[in-house]
Design a protein around this motif. Sequence first.
Motif, short mmCIF file in Angstrom:
data_model
loop_
_atom_site.label_atom_id
_atom_site.label_comp_id
_atom_site.label_asym_id
_atom_site.label_seq_id
_atom_site.Cartn_x
_atom_site.Cartn_y
_atom_site.Cartn_z
N GLY A 38 -3.66 52.36 -15.38
CA GLY A 38 -5.02 52.37 -14.86
C GLY A 38 -5.71 53.70 -15.06
O GLY A 38 -5.08 54.76 -15.04
N LEU A 39 -7.02 53.63 -15.25
CA LEU A 39 -7.85 54.83 -15.37
C LEU A 39 -9.06 54.62 -14.47
O LEU A 39 -9.87 53.71 -14.70
CB LEU A 39 -8.28 55.03 -16.82
CG LEU A 39 -9.01 56.32 -17.19
CD1 LEU A 39 -8.10 57.53 -16.98
CD2 LEU A 39 -9.49 56.26 -18.64
N VAL A 40 -9.17 55.42 -13.41
CA VAL A 40 -10.23 55.21 -12.43
C VAL A 40 -11.10 56.45 -12.30
O VAL A 40 -10.69 57.57 -12.61
CB VAL A 40 -9.66 54.83 -11.04
CG1 VAL A 40 -8.88 53.54 -11.10
CG2 VAL A 40 -8.81 55.95 -10.46
N LYS A 47 -14.45 57.79 -18.50
CA LYS A 47 -13.44 56.73 -18.69
C LYS A 47 -13.69 55.92 -19.97
O LYS A 47 -12.79 55.73 -20.78
CB LYS A 47 -13.43 55.76 -17.50
CG LYS A 47 -13.26 56.37 -16.14
CD LYS A 47 -13.09 55.31 -15.07
CE LYS A 47 -14.21 54.28 -15.01
NZ LYS A 47 -15.51 54.84 -14.61
N LEU A 209 -10.64 50.57 -6.98
CA LEU A 209 -9.28 50.97 -6.62
C LEU A 209 -8.45 49.79 -6.12
O LEU A 209 -7.24 49.75 -6.33
CB LEU A 209 -9.33 52.06 -5.56
CG LEU A 209 -9.74 53.45 -6.07
CD1 LEU A 209 -10.13 54.35 -4.91
CD2 LEU A 209 -8.62 54.08 -6.87
N VAL A 212 -7.19 48.06 -9.24
CA VAL A 212 -6.18 48.89 -9.88
C VAL A 212 -4.86 48.82 -9.13
O VAL A 212 -3.78 48.72 -9.73
CB VAL A 212 -6.67 50.35 -9.98
CG1 VAL A 212 -5.53 51.30 -10.33
CG2 VAL A 212 -7.78 50.45 -11.03
N ARG A 213 -4.92 48.85 -7.82
CA ARG A 213 -3.69 48.80 -7.02
C ARG A 213 -2.93 47.49 -7.27
O ARG A 213 -1.70 47.47 -7.29
CB ARG A 213 -4.01 48.94 -5.55
CG ARG A 213 -2.77 48.82 -4.66
CD ARG A 213 -3.00 49.34 -3.29
NE ARG A 213 -1.72 49.56 -2.62
CZ ARG A 213 -1.55 50.39 -1.62
NH1 ARG A 213 -2.54 51.13 -1.20
NH2 ARG A 213 -0.37 50.53 -1.07
N CYS A 216 -2.01 47.50 -11.75
CA CYS A 216 -1.50 48.60 -12.58
C CYS A 216 -0.15 49.12 -12.09
O CYS A 216 0.17 49.06 -10.90
CB CYS A 216 -2.52 49.75 -12.60
SG CYS A 216 -4.09 49.30 -13.35
N ARG A 218 0.90 52.46 -13.19
CA ARG A 218 0.54 53.86 -12.92
C ARG A 218 -0.97 54.00 -13.06
O ARG A 218 -1.64 53.15 -13.63
CB ARG A 218 1.24 54.80 -13.92
CG ARG A 218 2.74 54.90 -13.72
CD ARG A 218 3.35 55.97 -14.62
NE ARG A 218 3.07 55.70 -16.03
CZ ARG A 218 2.57 56.61 -16.88
NH1 ARG A 218 2.29 57.83 -16.46
NH2 ARG A 218 2.35 56.28 -18.13
N VAL A 219 -1.49 55.09 -12.53
CA VAL A 219 -2.93 55.31 -12.57
C VAL A 219 -3.23 56.79 -12.77
O VAL A 219 -2.48 57.65 -12.29
CB VAL A 219 -3.60 54.79 -11.27
CG1 VAL A 219 -3.09 55.54 -10.05
CG2 VAL A 219 -5.11 54.85 -11.37
N VAL A 233 0.98 53.96 -8.91
CA VAL A 233 -0.20 53.51 -8.18
C VAL A 233 -0.04 53.72 -6.67
O VAL A 233 -0.93 54.27 -6.01
CB VAL A 233 -0.50 52.03 -8.48
CG1 VAL A 233 -1.51 51.46 -7.49
CG2 VAL A 233 -1.05 51.88 -9.89
N THR A 245 -9.72 62.36 -5.36
CA THR A 245 -9.05 61.08 -5.12
C THR A 245 -9.25 60.65 -3.67
O THR A 245 -9.52 59.47 -3.38
CB THR A 245 -7.55 61.17 -5.43
OG1 THR A 245 -7.36 61.73 -6.72
CG2 THR A 245 -6.90 59.80 -5.39
#
Length: 255
Positions: A38-40, A47, A209, A212-213, A216, A218-219, A233, A245
Amino acid sequence: MEPLLEVENLNVVYGRGKGAVQAVKEVSFQIAPGEIFGLVGESGCGKSSLGKAIIRLVDPASGKILFKGKNVAPLKGAALKTYRQEVQMVFQDPYGSLNPRMKVGNAILDVLAVHRIGKSLAERRERVGELFESVGLEPRMAWRYPHEFSGGQRQRICIARALALNPDLLVADEPVSALDVSVQAEILQLLEELRTSRNLAFLFVSHDLAVVRNVCDRVAVMFNGEIVEMGAVADVIDHPQHEYTRTLLAAVPSF
């Protein structure tokens, strides 16, 4: 396990001279085969520019993009075309990603023809049907126009098109943000199924988020073009180390 993708000190700059804008600054990370990374970050953080640089829709100013150990950052011409068979992109807007005057199956047929996949038109049409089935659509639906589909169906079609060349990595740029919440869940489940069945890796770009949680492994958190935090994550979301963050997490509504 060897990384599928390694990004090293990547920089993306738009414009020149005093008007130049650096969208991506010294970014480094890795993605393993079959991993959803993930890329947030908020809008404008870099991004999408990073995703486009990896697929080589924009040229990096400097740094390396190693795919299966080979630096693809300087590729051009036939070598770049070959690379794009292995790395594809799914865009945010399923409405703008399809030609309204072209039947959706023909959009995939064009991809297959350009890359010389299939020995005949009949073989390519059969491949289109298989791709539609793989994303949960009936093969006969391929010969309709985009306006005949819902938003979720259109995004499934865009995913089918991205899968046409059997890539190993999909760059998914906000792939569910334009969809209703109930439809989002269906598309996310589809991506997870594709990851499992094809050992497909994802760079999953999102500002959400919660999404993503759920999807994913990893983030990485991006701020002003830089990665400020990265990890599993659960670690990043439950125990954020960087102030940005924590600010992102504080902005998530709680019900």
